[in-house]
Design a protein around this motif. Structure first.
Motif, PDB file in Angstrom:
ATOM      1  N   UNK A  50       0.822  -1.209   0.000  1.00 44.58           N
ATOM      2  CA  UNK A  50       0.000   0.000   0.000  1.00 44.58           C
ATOM      3  C   UNK A  50       0.862   1.266   0.000  1.00 44.58           C
ATOM      4  N   UNK A  51       2.093   1.128   0.454  1.00 46.84           N
ATOM      5  CA  UNK A  51       3.034   2.254   0.444  1.00 46.84           C
ATOM      6  C   UNK A  51       3.857   2.250  -0.842  1.00 46.84           C
ATOM      7  N   UNK A  52       4.320   1.066  -1.249  1.00 38.31           N
ATOM      8  CA  UNK A  52       5.235   0.937  -2.385  1.00 38.31           C
ATOM      9  C   UNK A  52       4.583   1.228  -3.738  1.00 38.31           C
ATOM     10  N   UNK A  53       3.436   0.633  -4.006  1.00 40.06           N
ATOM     11  CA  UNK A  53       2.864   0.719  -5.349  1.00 40.06           C
ATOM     12  C   UNK A  53       2.362   2.111  -5.745  1.00 40.06           C
ATOM     13  N   UNK A  54       1.836   2.918  -4.821  1.00 41.63           N
ATOM     14  CA  UNK A  54       1.484   4.290  -5.226  1.00 41.63           C
ATOM     15  C   UNK A  54       2.685   5.096  -5.708  1.00 41.63           C
ATOM     16  N   UNK A 121      -5.626   2.987   0.846  1.00 41.20           N
ATOM     17  CA  UNK A 121      -5.909   4.253   1.540  1.00 41.20           C
ATOM     18  C   UNK A 121      -5.151   5.433   0.929  1.00 41.20           C
ATOM     19  N   UNK A 122      -5.786   6.581   0.924  1.00 43.18           N
ATOM     20  CA  UNK A 122      -5.183   7.843   0.475  1.00 43.18           C
ATOM     21  C   UNK A 122      -4.823   7.866  -1.007  1.00 43.18           C
ATOM     22  N   UNK A 123      -5.386   6.941  -1.792  1.00 44.51           N
ATOM     23  CA  UNK A 123      -5.173   6.942  -3.238  1.00 44.51           C
ATOM     24  C   UNK A 123      -6.455   7.410  -3.921  1.00 44.51           C
ATOM     25  N   UNK A 172      -3.289  -2.270 -11.302  1.00 44.93           N
ATOM     26  CA  UNK A 172      -4.304  -3.234 -10.865  1.00 44.93           C
ATOM     27  C   UNK A 172      -4.375  -3.285  -9.346  1.00 44.93           C
ATOM     28  N   UNK A 173      -3.233  -3.202  -8.703  1.00 47.76           N
ATOM     29  CA  UNK A 173      -3.176  -3.241  -7.240  1.00 47.76           C
ATOM     30  C   UNK A 173      -4.006  -2.120  -6.640  1.00 47.76           C
ATOM     31  N   UNK A 174      -3.970  -0.957  -7.287  1.00 48.72           N
ATOM     32  CA  UNK A 174      -4.691   0.204  -6.765  1.00 48.72           C
ATOM     33  C   UNK A 174      -6.100   0.325  -7.334  1.00 48.72           C
TER      34      UNK A 174
END
Length: 222
Positions: A50-54, A121-123, A172-174
């Motif tokens: 959740x931190x890395x992919x954004x 979250x936060x995206x 896709x993750x997001x």
């Protein structure tokens, strides 16, 4: 045709593993539905991701594309021009296809769906009908291909492909895209960029040694 074959060989470290992965993805799509694949990936979230992919997804953004084009000016003008023109072309084709298909984003596609969906979250969640093909993926794959083409050490193509794949997965993750969207974006970028690199390689004026200059190389004193 000879130029196309020669360019393909220069891109082998990128193209060969990509084609293998593409075949596997298309085969998986034959056995699993769009929804099945989406919810499978949606169930693979973890705190570090959740931190890395954004952050990873930004490597396929317009800002990153501009920065890379500018940085290449310090290596060679030819490389920067190839990168900028390749990005403009692949983006033009990609945007045209987005408008043609008007495919809904996952958030729109699953509106009113009763099955729980996890959102990072936060995206900021995109809620439009421009899902196919993925623009970030097309951008990332174009960058990866041109870098493979201009980098002397062709083995770096494996690393560039890895980064492009991570950008595709991040979409896709997001929950910004489906598997079909990122697959389409990668195909658009690969085909358009390969054709562009092949065609530009036939320009006699583009073979002028002055294109090998850069902002970091001063002219030799007379």
């Amino acid at each position: 045709m000879q130029t196309l074959i020669a360019n393909s060989r220069r891109l082998y470290p990128f193209l060969l593993p990509y084609l293998g992965i593409l075949i596997l993805v298309l085969a998986a799509r034959l056995f699993y539905s769009k929804e099945d694949i989406y919810f499978f990936i949606n169930g693979l979230h973890f705190p570090a991701g959740d931190v890395f992919f954004p952050y990873m997804t930004e490597l396929g953004s317009g800002v990153s594309a501009v920065v890379i084009c500018l940085l290449l000016l310090f290596f060679s003008y030819r490389s920067s021009v190839l990168m900028a023109s390749g990005l403009i072309l692949s983006t033009a084709v990609n945007v045209s296809l987005k408008n043609l298909f008007s495919a809904p984003r996952p958030s729109v596609y699953f509106a009113g769906h009763t099955r729980p969906i996890y959102y990072v979250p936060d995206v900021e969640l995109l809620t439009n009908n421009f899902s196919f093909p993925s623009g970030h993926t097309a951008c990332a794959f174009t960058i990866a291909m041109v870098l493979t083409y201009v980098t002397p050490n062709k083995k770096m193509g494996y690393l560039y492909l890895l980064f492009a794949l991570l950008v595709a997965y991040s979409r896709m993750y997001m929950s910004q895209h489906f598997l079909e969207d990122v697959t389409g974006g990668s195909i658009v970028a690969t085909v358009v960029t390969l054709i562009w690199l092949t065609w530009s390689g036939t320009w006699s004026f583009f073979k002028d040694p002055r294109w090998d200059g850069s902002l970091s190389r001063k002219k030799n004193a007379a």
